[in-house]
Design an enzyme around this catalytic site. Sequence first.
Site, mmCIF file in Angstrom:
data_model
loop_
_atom_site.group_PDB
_atom_site.id
_atom_site.type_symbol
_atom_site.label_atom_id
_atom_site.label_comp_id
_atom_site.label_asym_id
_atom_site.label_seq_id
_atom_site.Cartn_x
_atom_site.Cartn_y
_atom_site.Cartn_z
ATOM 1 N N GLU A 13 -6.187 3.742 -6.107
ATOM 2 C CA GLU A 13 -7.490 3.979 -5.475
ATOM 3 C C GLU A 13 -7.886 5.392 -5.886
ATOM 4 O OE1 GLU A 13 -9.751 4.108 -1.150
ATOM 5 O OE2 GLU A 13 -7.840 5.107 -1.438
ATOM 6 N N ASP B 254 0.864 -1.166 0.000
ATOM 7 C CA ASP B 254 0.000 0.000 0.000
ATOM 8 C C ASP B 254 0.911 1.230 0.000
ATOM 9 O OD1 ASP B 254 -2.446 1.512 0.387
ATOM 10 O OD2 ASP B 254 -3.237 -0.294 1.355
ATOM 11 N N ASP C 82 -3.049 4.635 -2.395
ATOM 12 C CA ASP C 82 -4.121 5.190 -1.584
ATOM 13 C C ASP C 82 -4.566 6.563 -2.107
ATOM 14 O OD1 ASP C 82 -5.474 4.663 1.057
ATOM 15 O OD2 ASP C 82 -4.659 6.647 1.491
ATOM 16 N N HIS D 151 -11.181 -3.274 3.046
ATOM 17 C CA HIS D 151 -11.159 -2.867 4.456
ATOM 18 C C HIS D 151 -11.959 -1.593 4.726
ATOM 19 C CE1 HIS D 151 -8.329 -0.334 2.439
ATOM 20 N NE2 HIS D 151 -8.202 0.419 3.523
ATOM 21 N N ASP D 152 -12.450 -0.934 3.687
ATOM 22 C CA ASP D 152 -13.247 0.283 3.870
ATOM 23 C C ASP D 152 -14.734 0.044 3.638
ATOM 24 O OD1 ASP D 152 -10.986 1.884 4.312
ATOM 25 O OD2 ASP D 152 -10.741 2.273 2.159
HETATM 26 C C1 GLC Z 1 -8.092 5.162 1.730
HETATM 27 C C2 GLC Z 1 -7.944 3.940 2.604
HETATM 28 C C3 GLC Z 1 -8.667 4.177 3.894
HETATM 29 C C4 GLC Z 1 -8.034 5.359 4.581
HETATM 30 C C5 GLC Z 1 -7.996 6.578 3.665
HETATM 31 C C6 GLC Z 1 -7.046 7.605 4.180
HETATM 32 O O1 GLC Z 1 -9.401 5.370 1.365
HETATM 33 O O2 GLC Z 1 -8.381 2.795 1.930
HETATM 34 O O3 GLC Z 1 -8.645 3.047 4.731
HETATM 35 O O4 GLC Z 1 -8.736 5.666 5.739
HETATM 36 O O5 GLC Z 1 -7.558 6.274 2.363
HETATM 37 O O6 GLC Z 1 -5.725 7.147 4.023
#
Ligand code: GLC
Length: 555
Positions: free
Chosen positions: A255, A98, A200, A327-328
């Site tokens: 992402e 990540d 991320d 995980h979100d």
């Molecule tokens: C992304 C991650 C999430 C995190 C956010 C801030 O969306 O997947 O878990 O809280 O970024 O880093």
Amino acid sequence: MKRTWWKEAVIYQIYPRSFMDSNGDGIGDLKGITSRLDYLKYLGIDVIWLSPVYQSPNDDNGYDISDYQAIMEEFGTMEDFDEMLDAAHKRGIRIVMDLVVNHTSDEHRWFMESRSGKDNPYRDYYIWREGKDAETPPNNWGSCFGGSAWQYDETTAMYYLHLFSKKQPDLNWDNPDVRKKVFDMMTWWCDKGIDGFRMDVISLISKTKEMPDGKINGFYGDYGPYCVHGPNVHRYLQEMNEKVLSKYDIMTVGETPGVTPGLAKQYAGEDTHELNMVFQFEHVDTAGKYGKWTDEKMPLKKLKDIMSRWQTELYGEAWNSLFWDNHDQPRAVSRFGDDRPQYRDAAAKMLATCLHMMQGTPYVYQGEELGMTNYPFQSPADFRDIESINAYREWCESGKAAHEDFWPCMLFISRDNARTPVQWDDSKNAGFTSGTPWIPVNPNYTEINAKAETADPDSVFHYYKKLIALRKQNPIIVYGKYEPLLKDSEELFVYTRILGGEKLFVACNFTDKEASLSLPEEFIGSDRLISNVENDYSRREIILKPYEAFALLKK
Ligand code: GLC
Ligand code: CA
């Protein structure tokens, strides 16, 4: 269309904190992961996406990094990391890290320098602005985790920007030194032998210079138009590609909140020299009365429209990432399927069929291969996730929402649903830890667990294993062209795939009722690739059972 290993791969996401604890402190760790690599090998996955394992004060479970080149103490040491990487590679499993570089932790050395004075060389590593006055931040933007996106800092009497928590200050990507430091750090990891990056919130890294108030959305102004797909995001990713990514045989997935198919063709185009693929969020977007908080299932027709649009629009031009959860997000079977005990098994297999037969790279989130479900939270005090805790405070304690209305939304959507420990067996704490788990284990572990499922050939686990194997044996599943059928059906998700002279037919019943289907003439008598119940697929008229799914291959 170019054929590549990452298009043919199946990726498994590990959220280390909740995967496997090796030393009884209740927190998953690297040695725990190493001890379960044989399980992942048996499942058949090719790549692990490892959620952050770097040093972090854990305001947001590792997504707030204080040192990019050190391992979080709770997770182990750099030697443990090297051992894990080596053990994975020996089994033919790649590891994707990540990469969290939209922001750092406020405990990162760069930020501590930056906040210490206006003349500090690191000052411009972050985004500092004067307030409108002593009590008013520079603008009305809200942070993703509640409250203003600006934090006042006394030392220099200025505000810094944080799109997430105030312990996650945003980096200033317009500063060439920041980019250089990030690229050097990435190079260091690549030289270590890792196999790629999941980036991320990478669509947020470039901000407009002007920072006007945003349109009020809930409590605060929306930073969207000024920070999402900002002016230089593609330039910075191309630079990253040139300086780092292009030099290694690695894979990248961005992402990219807010991404559309049109933008995905730029972020992850076959020839745009940015990323290999992106995560889109339209099918998990729940914007409603309470922001993202809802207790409503997306209507099937809408879900199909979204998935089909991505399948069709990216075809031949960019590559899809396929996922139901991470995980979100809440657990897939609870959100898109049905987690009542009589339907859970069929619904989990149906969702897997629907996703794994599409074009793109499928992602399996830890425990999804077991059909793990949402957690039966009893009270707001049960939550560990900063987003859930802040949201409850902002909506309910402020009186903007009634507990009775908001609570079902938390049960349905909270990220903590995905973060309860992986259920390994039916012993205490599901075999996750010999100590006290940092977050409770779902009480259904006595029925849903890896030990029982690996021993049962009809389990959700074995169904995933079979889907993963089928993808390896049939290029049509990876590369075939997608075409939706029965677009207006509120019950069935049906599509075909075509490659050369082969044709694949996939049908999924998304309801708890029987549903009838007329099999297109050309598929009558085709081979059954997989199905989650016994049925006769040689006839024209087929009655699908609740949550039934099947795929036929015509050669
Ligand atoms: C992304 C991650 C999430 C995190 C956010 C801030 O969306 O997947 O878990 O809280 O970024 O880093
Ligand atoms: Ca541990």
